[in-house]
Design a protein around this motif. Structure first.
Motif, short mmCIF file in Angstrom:
data_model
loop_
_atom_site.label_atom_id
_atom_site.label_comp_id
_atom_site.label_asym_id
_atom_site.label_seq_id
_atom_site.Cartn_x
_atom_site.Cartn_y
_atom_site.Cartn_z
N ASP A 1 -41.50 0.42 38.32
CA ASP A 1 -41.03 0.44 37.10
C ASP A 1 -40.71 -0.97 36.48
OD1 ASP A 1 -38.93 0.19 38.78
OD2 ASP A 1 -37.80 2.09 37.99
N GLU A 2 -40.40 -1.78 37.69
CA GLU A 2 -40.07 -3.06 37.22
C GLU A 2 -40.86 -3.94 36.33
OE1 GLU A 2 -38.11 -5.29 40.27
OE2 GLU A 2 -38.15 -3.82 41.72
N VAL A 3 -42.28 -3.51 36.17
CA VAL A 3 -42.92 -4.26 35.23
C VAL A 3 -42.33 -4.02 33.57
CG1 VAL A 3 -45.01 -3.90 36.67
CG2 VAL A 3 -44.50 -2.27 34.92
N TYR A 4 -41.68 -2.86 33.48
CA TYR A 4 -41.26 -2.93 32.11
C TYR A 4 -40.00 -3.68 31.64
CZ TYR A 4 -43.92 1.55 32.41
OH TYR A 4 -44.97 2.17 32.48
N GLY A 5 -39.33 -4.34 32.61
CA GLY A 5 -38.31 -5.24 32.50
C GLY A 5 -36.91 -4.53 32.66
N SER A 6 -35.91 -4.78 31.68
CA SER A 6 -34.64 -4.30 32.13
C SER A 6 -34.08 -3.27 30.78
CB SER A 6 -33.64 -5.22 32.25
OG SER A 6 -32.44 -5.02 32.22
N LEU A 7 -33.40 -2.42 31.15
CA LEU A 7 -32.78 -1.73 29.87
C LEU A 7 -31.42 -1.86 29.59
CD1 LEU A 7 -34.56 1.89 30.96
CD2 LEU A 7 -35.18 0.57 28.86
N GLU A 8 -31.01 -1.61 28.40
CA GLU A 8 -29.57 -1.65 28.17
C GLU A 8 -28.91 -0.13 28.37
OE1 GLU A 8 -27.71 -4.09 27.44
OE2 GLU A 8 -29.54 -5.46 27.68
N PRO A 9 -27.77 0.08 28.53
CA PRO A 9 -27.09 1.21 28.87
C PRO A 9 -27.45 2.52 27.90
CG PRO A 9 -25.42 -0.32 29.14
CD PRO A 9 -26.66 -0.88 28.30
N ASP A 10 -27.72 2.26 26.70
CA ASP A 10 -28.10 3.63 25.83
C ASP A 10 -29.68 3.25 25.82
OD1 ASP A 10 -25.54 4.08 25.75
OD2 ASP A 10 -24.94 2.83 24.00
N ASP A 11 -30.45 2.37 26.02
CA ASP A 11 -31.74 2.65 25.87
C ASP A 11 -32.41 3.71 26.28
OD1 ASP A 11 -31.73 0.09 24.44
OD2 ASP A 11 -32.39 -1.02 26.20
N PRO A 12 -33.58 4.00 25.79
CA PRO A 12 -34.27 5.48 26.11
C PRO A 12 -34.83 5.03 27.50
CG PRO A 12 -35.36 4.45 24.40
CD PRO A 12 -34.14 4.02 24.50
N ALA A 13 -35.17 5.72 28.43
CA ALA A 13 -35.72 5.50 29.77
C ALA A 13 -37.27 5.05 29.61
CB ALA A 13 -35.98 6.67 30.41
N PHE A 14 -37.94 4.22 30.52
CA PHE A 14 -39.07 3.86 30.47
C PHE A 14 -40.19 4.84 30.17
CE2 PHE A 14 -37.41 0.31 33.60
CZ PHE A 14 -37.17 -0.57 32.32
N SER A 15 -41.01 4.66 29.48
CA SER A 15 -42.43 5.86 29.41
C SER A 15 -43.48 4.99 29.55
CB SER A 15 -42.22 6.41 27.92
OG SER A 15 -42.78 5.62 26.84
N GLU A 16 -44.82 5.78 29.62
CA GLU A 16 -45.91 5.13 29.83
C GLU A 16 -46.35 4.14 28.71
OE1 GLU A 16 -45.87 8.55 32.22
OE2 GLU A 16 -45.20 8.25 30.22
N THR A 17 -45.72 4.31 27.37
CA THR A 17 -46.02 3.10 26.34
C THR A 17 -45.04 2.13 26.10
OG1 THR A 17 -44.84 4.80 24.67
CG2 THR A 17 -47.16 5.22 25.13
N THR A 18 -43.81 2.11 26.98
CA THR A 18 -43.24 0.91 27.12
C THR A 18 -43.86 -0.25 27.15
OG1 THR A 18 -41.39 2.30 27.78
CG2 THR A 18 -41.02 -0.12 28.13
N PRO A 19 -43.64 -1.32 26.17
CA PRO A 19 -44.14 -2.74 26.36
C PRO A 19 -43.90 -3.48 27.71
CG PRO A 19 -43.24 -2.54 24.31
CD PRO A 19 -42.91 -1.50 25.11
N TYR A 20 -44.78 -4.08 28.50
CA TYR A 20 -44.62 -4.59 29.70
C TYR A 20 -43.35 -5.80 29.33
CZ TYR A 20 -47.44 -2.20 32.91
OH TYR A 20 -48.12 -1.33 33.83
N SER A 21 -42.60 -6.24 30.34
CA SER A 21 -41.41 -7.31 30.02
C SER A 21 -41.07 -7.71 31.36
CB SER A 21 -40.24 -6.83 29.27
OG SER A 21 -39.65 -8.15 28.77
N PRO A 22 -41.92 -8.15 32.42
CA PRO A 22 -41.46 -8.45 33.80
C PRO A 22 -40.56 -9.61 33.81
CG PRO A 22 -43.63 -9.13 33.51
CD PRO A 22 -43.36 -8.29 32.34
N ASN A 23 -39.67 -9.38 34.56
CA ASN A 23 -38.74 -10.59 34.90
C ASN A 23 -38.35 -11.14 36.03
OD1 ASN A 23 -37.53 -10.12 32.08
ND2 ASN A 23 -36.40 -8.40 32.85
#
Length: 356
Positions: free
Chosen positions: A135-157
């Motif tokens: 799941d780390e390929v999706y980057g980081s979420l803020e506390p209230d962001d929806p969870a990563f789905s298969e369509t979440t853009p990639y944003s690796p850190n």
């Protein structure tokens, strides 16, 4: 159908648990474990399975194209479950080159070898290349962001997540360009038996037994979704059996926990289950250290797709899974004690002393 399967990285944490799952579930299948036995690979983890006639262990590098080609032909391989990867974020910060080589070049080598094999066999519909990612390929979420789905853009850190993102893109491209039957899974943080001591949960358990400090990054409020490794293995099996080529499936445990809360829970379990620990309550050992570079704040997986389309759901709660895990480390000291080598101790000092 029966399968002839190569499991890369099968002497590592998730890979070895998957080898156990597959051998116990499909006793007649041919299983070939390909592992380079780097620091996190431990052949002893699957030594008992090597006594069975249907499992073959091969020490080798996934970047070795000649070896991969040879195994595909010799063993009449129709399925690859690809776990082999450099996977520790801290190590990727200290030395990113190995992550690019194994995670990107290694994955490319496997894909290209499997493509040639698939073409020579006239593109069998039942062939499968499963690429196991994070799941780390999706980057980081803020506390209230929806969870990563298969369509979440990639944003690796981190260099680690960037190298895994690159390998994901290659696996996806081989389906869309060549029609090769690849599938990708992106999982949340795994835990359970046979986890290398540098990772958070075994590190805390072992440090408590040794009376050493429990290093917690930053303020300890980073959130992870914890997935018991046996649940993950069931999910991967389900994807191989029922998944659609070209698809991605997110696999999560539905267990979001703050790092500090997780460490406190481990302390409570160790205080309850372990005898003669040097410091009790072990929560006294918690030590906050400088935050990791590029430390993602929150990960969370939306596993709706694999649930609704393939019928998989996690079965183990984090409380149940952590209790099982702590009990395993207490009962299997002969497995983890040899791993606390001079090289490991040097790495540990390098990572944590610079953060104190």
């Amino acid at each position: 159908m029966s399968r002839n399967i190569i499991i890369t990285g099968g002497a590592g944490f998730i890979g070895s648990n998957f080898v156990r799952h597959w051998c116990h579930t499909y006793e007649k299948d041919r299983v070939v474990v390909l592992d380079a036995l780097t620091y996190a690979g431990n052949r002893a983890t699957i030594a008992d399975l090597e006594q069975t006639a249907n499992l073959r262990f091969v020490e080798g590098d996934i970047c070795d194209r000649d070896l991969v080609d040879k195994l595909l032909v010799e063993e009449n391989i129709d399925t690859i479950a690809h776990f082999a990867a450099e996977s520790h974020v801290d190590r990727s910060i200290l030395g990113p080159g190995a992550f690019v080589q194994t995670n990107v070049v290694g994955t490319f080598t496997l894909l290209e070898a499997f493509r040639q094999r698939w073409l020579k066999q006239n593109k069998p519909a039942d062939y499968c290349f499963l690429h196991v990612s994070t799941d780390e390929v999706y980057g980081s979420l803020e506390p209230d962001d929806p969870a990563f789905s298969e369509t979440t853009p990639y944003s690796p850190n981190s260099p680690y997540s960037a190298s895994k993102a690159g390998s994901d893109h290659l696996a996806r491209a081989y389906y869309h360009t060549y029609g090769m039957p690849t599938m990708i899974t992106n999982c949340s943080n795994n835990y359970g038996p046979y986890h290398f001591p540098e990772k958070l949960i075994p590190l805390m358990c072992i440090n408590i037994l040794l009376g050493k400090s429990l290093p917690v990054y930053g303020d300890g409020q980073n959130i992870r979704d914890w997935l018991y490794v046996e649940d993950h293995c069931r999910a991967l099996d389900t994807v191989i059996q029922k998944g659609q080529p070209g698809e991605t499936y997110n696999i999560g445990g539905n267990n979001e926990v703050k790092n500090l809360d997780l460490v406190k829970l481990l302390c409570e379990l160790m205080d309850e289950l372990a005898t003669d620990i040097p410091v009790k309550p072990s929560s006294k050992l918690i030590t906050f250290v400088k935050d990791r570079l590029g430390h993602d704040r929150r990960y969370a997986i939306d596993a709706t797709k694999i649930s609704t389309e393939l019928g998989w759901n996690p079965q183990v709660t984090v409380e149940e899974g952590l209790r099982k895990t702590v009990q395993w480390y207490l009962q299997n000291q002969q497995w983890w004690q040899p791993l606390l080598s001079e090289e490991y101790q040097s790495y540990y000092q390098q990572v944590y002393k610079r953060l104190m």
